[in-house]
Motif scaffolding. Structure first.
Motif, mmCIF file in Angstrom:
data_model
loop_
_atom_site.group_PDB
_atom_site.id
_atom_site.type_symbol
_atom_site.label_atom_id
_atom_site.label_comp_id
_atom_site.label_asym_id
_atom_site.label_seq_id
_atom_site.Cartn_x
_atom_site.Cartn_y
_atom_site.Cartn_z
ATOM 1 N N TRP A 191 -8.406 -2.697 3.974
ATOM 2 C CA TRP A 191 -8.751 -2.146 2.655
ATOM 3 C C TRP A 191 -7.610 -1.257 2.153
ATOM 4 N N TYR A 192 -7.000 -0.520 3.084
ATOM 5 C CA TYR A 192 -5.862 0.319 2.704
ATOM 6 C C TYR A 192 -4.731 -0.528 2.152
ATOM 7 N N PHE A 193 -4.402 -1.613 2.841
ATOM 8 C CA PHE A 193 -3.306 -2.465 2.347
ATOM 9 C C PHE A 193 -3.633 -3.066 1.005
ATOM 10 N N LEU A 194 -4.909 -3.444 0.836
ATOM 11 C CA LEU A 194 -5.334 -3.982 -0.450
ATOM 12 C C LEU A 194 -5.095 -2.960 -1.552
ATOM 13 N N CYS A 195 -5.423 -1.693 -1.240
ATOM 14 C CA CYS A 195 -5.244 -0.636 -2.230
ATOM 15 C C CYS A 195 -3.782 -0.465 -2.606
ATOM 16 N N VAL A 196 -2.918 -0.493 -1.573
ATOM 17 C CA VAL A 196 -1.494 -0.266 -1.854
ATOM 18 C C VAL A 196 -1.004 -1.242 -2.907
ATOM 19 N N PHE A 197 -1.374 -2.512 -2.763
ATOM 20 C CA PHE A 197 -0.879 -3.484 -3.741
ATOM 21 C C PHE A 197 -1.680 -3.468 -5.021
ATOM 22 N N GLY A 198 -2.965 -3.138 -4.886
ATOM 23 C CA GLY A 198 -3.795 -3.209 -6.086
ATOM 24 C C GLY A 198 -3.569 -2.063 -7.044
ATOM 25 N N VAL A 202 -9.093 4.956 -1.183
ATOM 26 C CA VAL A 202 -8.469 4.715 -2.491
ATOM 27 C C VAL A 202 -7.739 5.967 -2.966
ATOM 28 N N VAL A 203 -8.431 7.115 -2.851
ATOM 29 C CA VAL A 203 -7.844 8.366 -3.330
ATOM 30 C C VAL A 203 -6.585 8.699 -2.545
ATOM 31 N N ILE A 204 -6.671 8.526 -1.212
ATOM 32 C CA ILE A 204 -5.503 8.847 -0.385
ATOM 33 C C ILE A 204 -4.322 7.957 -0.765
ATOM 34 N N THR A 205 -4.596 6.663 -0.912
ATOM 35 C CA THR A 205 -3.491 5.756 -1.261
ATOM 36 C C THR A 205 -2.846 6.169 -2.570
ATOM 37 N N PHE A 206 -3.692 6.492 -3.532
ATOM 38 C CA PHE A 206 -3.174 6.862 -4.842
ATOM 39 C C PHE A 206 -2.301 8.110 -4.756
ATOM 40 N N MET A 207 -2.812 9.128 -4.047
ATOM 41 C CA MET A 207 -2.060 10.366 -3.938
ATOM 42 C C MET A 207 -0.738 10.163 -3.227
ATOM 43 N N ILE A 208 -0.768 9.382 -2.159
ATOM 44 C CA ILE A 208 0.480 9.112 -1.431
ATOM 45 C C ILE A 208 1.477 8.429 -2.358
ATOM 46 N N GLY A 209 0.984 7.518 -3.177
ATOM 47 C CA GLY A 209 1.879 6.815 -4.088
ATOM 48 C C GLY A 209 2.543 7.766 -5.071
ATOM 49 N N VAL A 210 1.717 8.654 -5.651
ATOM 50 C CA VAL A 210 2.279 9.607 -6.612
ATOM 51 C C VAL A 210 3.295 10.513 -5.930
#
Lengths: 298, 235
Positions: free
Chosen positions: B170-177, B19-27
């Protein structure tokens, strides 16, 4: 007599002041002296508490200061904004507005021309050029400039209203009516436009125009039953239409339709008389009734 | 329904980090896009065209408040055969009909695509490689066996329920969620919002297609010419 009692803005709390400024900014209200008062007594004590909103407040206060002839305060705001946003077009526009208020019209015009070149689609620079012309009293040039502006930004109601006022000053009623009709297209339920159009049509005179005026007044009255001017308008139009060559049935019809409105006007004045505000009110009410009964008479 | 007990260490060392990685990548993506993307500049004549279209529509909708002569005059101004604004606009030569011929729009699209697809693929692959061989979480809804190879990479158990998924899904779920979290943190217009970017692309193809202004003008011209005027204020 009841005056509008201005609220004393010097003692409100910071939060109330900040919220009020934001409301006025969003609704674009022109309460310039109060903005300046709020700024000086309340907000400027701790400007950093505003955070990022500070810059928008600076802009708002700058324009209000220019409006209230407080050039010192305007200069302060511009300097603060310039320090934060060094090469900004918005700050440049404020500087040009300050030059306008100092009557340095040529310099201001030069800045506006440069701004228009750099951003052709921003309509506010062109409008400020028009206001420079208006400030110099060059009405005909202003009309020409506004016409050019409206060829591109054809939906700008503010500009159409300004143009119609200019035409009214020049007594060109047909064109003024045309401009107001453009505004009406954009907001057909605005009672003020309808009433003004009625006024212009009535002033133009001629049976067709007076009939048009009456229908506009009626619509304005329907939208805003409190509007005394449109009620008067209906009565006067009925009077005009009934005089002269109208048939007897028509006169009768006009008299009956106008009588309801006449009654309302008279009632308003009688209420005012009861409040004791206007010593002439009862006389006016009686005169209006007499006028109503005389429609189509003689 | 098999009840598996997952190691709580999974929660600490897999679940949260993804979750943290996805969030950081997004920012990060948001800020990079701010640097790379150029600001959209609108041309003056596009503004003018848009304004005239709006005008024509207003004339049709609210023209009943104007007397007949005023309405006719405006209709002539806009829709007259030779000199009407709409007629002239309709007859303009049509510009490049597809984005392929327009280089600047093309590079914009390319940049946008690159910026979104590449990180997603790279990070997705890395996560797949790092966190492989175990199931991470269980989806609350049942799925058919078709989804097994997709959702359960690296775990080759035939009898395992499809609801148990690996970390890649789970990673893909995070990207959209995490989309709404981005809106909360970065404000409305954030470039980390990938699905909005996809919507934008589709809308962009529908709107900015240069063939479209001509069709829009034609539509307005026809509607205006056919409009019947009734002065509504005359009872």
């Amino acid at each position: 007599m009841r005056f509008y009692e201005g609220k004393d803005w010097t003692n409100v709390s910071f939060e109330v002041g900040r919220k009020t400024l934001r409301e006025w900014r969003e609704e674009q209200l022109r309460r310039s002296e109060e903005v300046v008062e709020l700024w000086e007594h309340v907000i400027s004590r701790s400007p950093s508490a505003l955070g990022d909103e500070l810059w928008m407040v600076y802009e708002q206060v700058c324009i209000a200061a220019l409006d209230s002839a407080r050039n010192d305060l305007a200069l302060e705001c511009i300097q603060a904004l310039d320090k934060r946003f060094p090469r900004s077009n918005r700050v440049l526009k404020l500087q040009a507005m300050r030059l306008e208020s100092l009557e340095q019209y040529d310099n201001a015009n030069a800045i506006y021309t440069k701004l228009i070149e750099s951003d052709a689609t921003n309509n506010s620079y062109r409008k400020r050029k028009v206001s420079v012309l208006l400030a110099q009293g060059k009405r005909l040039d202003a009309i020409k400039e506004l016409n050019e502006y409206l060829k591109v930004f054809i939906n700008d109601s503010e500009a159409w209203i300004q143009l119609s006022e200019l035409f009214l000053v020049e007594s060109d009623y047909a064109k003024a009516a045309h401009c107001l009709e453009e505004c009406l297209l954009a907001s057909p339920l605005n009672a003020i436009y309808l009433r003004r159009l009625g006024d212009i049509r009535y002033t133009q005179g001629g049976l067709e125009n007076v009939e048009l005026a009456k229908s506009y007044y009626e619509q304005a009255y329907k939208l805003n039953p409190q509007d005394l001017r449109s009620q008067y308008g209906i009565v006067l139009c009925s009077n005009q239409m009934a005089g002269g060559k109208a048939s007897v049935e028509k006169k009768q019809e006009l008299r009956t339709s106008a009588s309801a409105v006449v009654e309302r006007i008279a009632q308003r004045y009688e209420d005012a008389a009861a409040d004791g505000l206007n010593p002439e009110a009862q006389n006016i009410a009686d005169t209006v009734r007499k006028m109503g009964s005389q429609i189509g008479g003689k | 329904m098999t009840e598996l007990l997952l190691d709580p260490a999974l929660r600490t060392w897999v679940f949260m980090p993804i979750v943290v990685i996805t969030f950081m990548i997004g920012v990060l993506r948001h800020y990079v896009s701010l640097l790379l993307m150029s600001k959209k500049k609108i041309e003056l004549d596009q503004v003018q065209d848009g304004q005239y279209l709006i005008r024509s529509r207003l004339l049709r909708e609210n023209g009943r408040f104007l007397p007949r002569s005023s309405f006719q005059m405006r209709r002539q101004f806009l829709a007259h055969e030779e000199n009407g604004y709409l007629s002239k606009a309709m007859k303009r030569p049509s510009r490049a009909a597809n984005p392929m011929a327009d280089p600047s729009a093309m590079t914009e699209m390319m940049k946008g695509n690159m910026l979104n697809m590449v990180p997603m693929i790279v990070v997705g692959g890395w996560i797949n490689w790092t966190f492989s061989g175990f199931v991470t979480t269980r989806l609350p809804f049942p799925l058919t066996l078709r989804f097994k190879p997709m959702l359960q990479r690296g775990v080759d158990l035939i009898s395992l329920d499809t609801a148990w998924v690996s970390s890649a899904s789970w990673y893909f779920l995070c990207v959209f969620g995490l989309r709404s979290i981005y809106t909360l943190v970065l404000g409305e217009e954030n470039a980390a919002d990938q699905s909005k970017m996809m919507e934008d692309q589709m809308a962009g193809q529908a709107m900015a297609a240069p063939q479209d202004p001509k069709a829009a003008f034609k539509g307005e011209w026809e509607a205006l010419t056919m409009h019947q005027h009734n002065f509504a204020l005359r009872e």
